[in-house]
Design a protein around this motif. Structure first.
Motif, PDB file in Angstrom:
ATOM      1  N   SER A  25       0.908   5.656  15.866  1.00 39.86           N
ATOM      2  CA  SER A  25       2.218   5.063  16.115  1.00 39.86           C
ATOM      3  C   SER A  25       2.460   3.835  15.246  1.00 39.86           C
ATOM      4  N   ARG A  26       1.412   3.299  14.646  1.00 40.92           N
ATOM      5  CA  ARG A  26       1.571   2.124  13.783  1.00 40.92           C
ATOM      6  C   ARG A  26       1.560   2.573  12.326  1.00 40.92           C
ATOM      7  N   SER A  27       2.523   2.072  11.573  1.00 45.29           N
ATOM      8  CA  SER A  27       2.604   2.457  10.173  1.00 45.29           C
ATOM      9  C   SER A  27       3.031   1.257   9.334  1.00 45.29           C
ATOM     10  N   HIS A  28       2.976   1.435   8.015  1.00 43.64           N
ATOM     11  CA  HIS A  28       3.369   0.381   7.092  1.00 43.64           C
ATOM     12  C   HIS A  28       4.093   1.008   5.906  1.00 43.64           C
ATOM     13  N   ALA A  29       4.878   0.179   5.220  1.00 48.65           N
ATOM     14  CA  ALA A  29       5.606   0.647   4.042  1.00 48.65           C
ATOM     15  C   ALA A  29       4.658   0.717   2.846  1.00 48.65           C
ATOM     16  N   VAL A  30       4.846   1.747   2.028  1.00 46.30           N
ATOM     17  CA  VAL A  30       4.121   1.879   0.776  1.00 46.30           C
ATOM     18  C   VAL A  30       5.159   1.677  -0.325  1.00 46.30           C
TER      19      VAL A  30
END
Length: 95
Positions: free
Chosen positions: A43-48
């Motif tokens: 559920s946790r993500s980051h921008a690439v």
């Protein structure tokens, strides 16, 4: 305007209950099958950030799951779905 009257059976249903049950069972079976590898997306993500690779090809930005000790919850792992693109994972996890 077309109005159709539905005849209810003795239990107050329309007779489509078997269809609803079949659909629910299919959905349950599909969900169980989807869990063959994946455990559900992280559920946790980051921008690439977008970048230009060593061959000069532009690679657009995207989102990725935050690093952890497993690949089972990555968007690309078989059984998981990327919530941003709707793409279904196809990779077998290595660990």
């Amino acid at each position: 305007m077309v109005v159709s009257a539905r005849k209810l059976n003795q239990w107050g249903g329309t007779g489509n209950e078997a269809d609803h049950l079949a659909a629910a069972l299919t959905l349950t079976a599909t969900a169980a099958q989807a869990q063959l590898y994946g455990t559900g997306s992280n559920s946790r993500s980051h921008a690439v950030s977008p970048y230009v690779n060593s061959h000069g090809t532009y690679v657009g930005g995207s989102r990725a799951t935050n690093p952890n000790n497993t690949q089972m919850d990555n968007y690309g792992t078989r059984g998981n779905v990327n919530p941003y693109t709707g793409a279904v994972g196809t990779r077998t996890p290595r660990y």
